[in-house]
Design a protein around this motif. Structure first.
Motif, mmCIF file in Angstrom:
data_model
loop_
_atom_site.group_PDB
_atom_site.id
_atom_site.type_symbol
_atom_site.label_atom_id
_atom_site.label_comp_id
_atom_site.label_asym_id
_atom_site.label_seq_id
_atom_site.Cartn_x
_atom_site.Cartn_y
_atom_site.Cartn_z
ATOM 1 N N ALA B 8 14.909 86.562 -0.680
ATOM 2 C CA ALA B 8 14.396 85.666 -1.709
ATOM 3 C C ALA B 8 15.060 86.111 -3.069
ATOM 4 O O ALA B 8 14.804 87.344 -3.335
ATOM 5 N N ASN B 9 15.811 85.236 -3.648
ATOM 6 C CA ASN B 9 16.790 85.350 -4.969
ATOM 7 C C ASN B 9 16.284 84.465 -5.845
ATOM 8 O O ASN B 9 16.653 83.190 -5.521
ATOM 9 N N LYS B 10 15.468 84.589 -7.112
ATOM 10 C CA LYS B 10 15.483 83.452 -7.904
ATOM 11 C C LYS B 10 16.775 83.087 -8.524
ATOM 12 O O LYS B 10 17.568 84.256 -8.787
ATOM 13 N N SER B 11 17.098 81.831 -8.719
ATOM 14 C CA SER B 11 18.479 81.560 -8.993
ATOM 15 C C SER B 11 18.371 80.151 -10.139
ATOM 16 O O SER B 11 17.872 79.053 -9.337
ATOM 17 N N PHE B 12 18.752 80.057 -11.365
ATOM 18 C CA PHE B 12 18.581 78.784 -12.052
ATOM 19 C C PHE B 12 17.186 78.151 -11.945
ATOM 20 O O PHE B 12 16.952 77.074 -11.811
ATOM 21 N N GLY B 13 16.123 79.062 -12.031
ATOM 22 C CA GLY B 13 14.893 78.946 -12.092
ATOM 23 C C GLY B 13 14.258 78.412 -10.428
ATOM 24 O O GLY B 13 13.077 78.293 -10.692
ATOM 25 N N TRP B 15 14.703 78.988 -6.236
ATOM 26 C CA TRP B 15 14.641 79.962 -5.029
ATOM 27 C C TRP B 15 15.713 79.829 -4.104
ATOM 28 O O TRP B 15 15.702 78.894 -3.329
ATOM 29 N N HIS B 16 16.801 80.804 -3.800
ATOM 30 C CA HIS B 16 17.632 80.822 -2.797
ATOM 31 C C HIS B 16 16.784 81.726 -1.697
ATOM 32 O O HIS B 16 16.384 82.972 -2.146
ATOM 33 N N MET B 63 26.497 79.398 -0.380
ATOM 34 C CA MET B 63 25.507 79.883 -1.614
ATOM 35 C C MET B 63 25.770 80.740 -2.521
ATOM 36 O O MET B 63 25.756 80.539 -3.705
ATOM 37 N N ARG B 70 23.430 75.995 -9.576
ATOM 38 C CA ARG B 70 23.219 75.583 -10.994
ATOM 39 C C ARG B 70 23.123 73.760 -11.019
ATOM 40 O O ARG B 70 22.071 73.295 -11.683
#
Lengths: 280, 280
Positions: B8-13, B15-16, B63, B70
């Protein structure tokens, strides 16, 4: 000095290109990448952001994953990404990911066997900019940024070559390598056991007796697995606050150490540098 | 059916996240990635764009490299990226990069040894959406897109499941696999020598007798090394023009087959899908 073009990809109207050249500072062939935005031409030279990557990276990680080219194309900013160490069969290495090839730590090594090749500080700050400025349609106006080990490299470069850069920024930098496991291992190998030699490559140490520095932006994810043990942003923050330094440290809840974090905030960094480079 | 969260990676607010699950269609464990934008919650479900990647890719390429998160965060669009084939020691493979693991071609194989696992068409269009819609805060509104082999997969999926998707788009698709080296090799292995069986997996063939189809956007780089021999965009363009189909084919001078091209135009694709998914 000849440089060989290895690849060219059109992107956002500009060009991402990789080159190979013989480095006299590092005593080996080196690859770097450059992004030239659509505005760049012999009639219109553009300023440059140098990006220093982290452990295990090459010139490719940032160019492929950060989402930076879109913004650079909009701003009219070139980006140069060097490799993270000297490379090749003739270059000393170590089996660990955090020493030797891919882990140059942007220092000039004084200890054998590293001292013949591992001079990334001079490569990044002297040899490479001279090549870039004599080869591509760029001005001598430049800023510097990086991630993790490269965030350390960017901060130290900007603090020691403050007249050369307009601004500096870092994601998740190894801010105090003299007091973290990655840094102690690398600096003792490359520079020897005398910690007095490490000070010149430690952003926190360099800032301790400064009351001013280049404009700086630092972004840090609060869920970064390396935050407490390796990065020491708390210590950097203390020095910045105590000395009233113009370093904007931002913390972001939930974000980790990955490019998913960098991509989320890279627009702020490029815009910050563009302002100091006179593009905005 | 259980699914296991791998990352789990937070990205642009948002989650990936990557997940592992046991696929009953493919008879093996499968990994997929999902990006959930910040708008997604149990109270606010969001539509989904399925992205099908090209030869040698996994769930990770798009991804990490497309710069899509974004835009998805801005639009409130989820993205799901499956792997490009069944995987694992128990799954048949081939030494070549363009057959077997990493090269499923989004077909339901009928020929041994492939027929036990290589059923990517049903996996992508049936099994995976059911899992996504029962597990995550998403609606059943979906569109589909892809690159190269995945552009072929997206077009064929949308043409054969036209009531399931709102729109389709492709970068550099293998538009006529029945008449190119990659396609002939894969389709003859997976479906056998009877070319009548290939028609159902060939966008150009499927479109030949159609006078309408889902709204579609196709982007093609003019310096793509695979354009003439493998992609057959000229043939697709002829059918589109002859039949008056609502497929917007755009050609871009200087761009190649890489993610540097995809990143340059992905915002147009996500915006196109967002319009058809009612987000704009």
């Amino acid at each position: 000095m000849t440089i060989e073009n290895l690849s060219a990809n059109k992107s956002f109207g500009g060009w991402h290109k990789q080159y190979l050249h013989s480095s006299s500072v590092l005593n080996c062939p080196m690859r770097f990448a450059i992004y030239l935005p659509p505005q760049a031409s012999s009639e219109h030279k553009v300023p440059v952001l140098y990006w220093l990557s982290g452990l295990t990276c090459t010139d490719e990680n940032f160019m492929q994953k950060a989402g930076a080219l879109r913004i650079a194309a909009k701003l009219g900013l070139a980006i140069v990404a060097p490799d993270t160490s000297p490379r090749g069969d003739e270059v000393p290495d170590d089996e660990a990911y955090d020493l030797g090839q891919g882990a140059g730590f942007y220092v000039n090594a004084s200890e054998a066997p590293w001292d013949q090749n591992y001079r990334m500080f001079d490569y990044v700050n002297t040899e490479l900019p001279a090549i870039i400025e004599s080869t591509f349609p760029v001005t001598n106006q430049k800023s510097i940024a990086g991630h993790s080990m490269g965030g350390h490299g960017a901060l130290v470069s900007a603090l020691r070559h403050s007249s050369q850069y307009r601004s500096v920024s870092a994601f998740s930098p190894i801010a105090h390598p003299g007091d973290c496991p990655w840094g102690r291992k690398a600096l003792s190998a490359y520079l020897g056991k005398d910690r007095g030699q490490w000070t010149q490559y430690d952003a926190v140490q360099l800032l301790c007796d400064q009351r001013d520095c280049l404009p700086a932006l630092v972004d840090q994810g609060q869920d970064d697995e390396f935050l407490v043990e390796q990065l020491k942003i708390d210590v950097l923050e203390s020095v910045v606050n105590n000395n009233g330094l113009p370093i904007n440290i931002r913390r972001h809840a939930g974000y980790d150490h990955s490019y998913y974090f960098i991509a989320s905030f890279i627009e702020d960094h490029l815009t910050f540098h563009a302002e100091h480079l006179g593009l905005l």
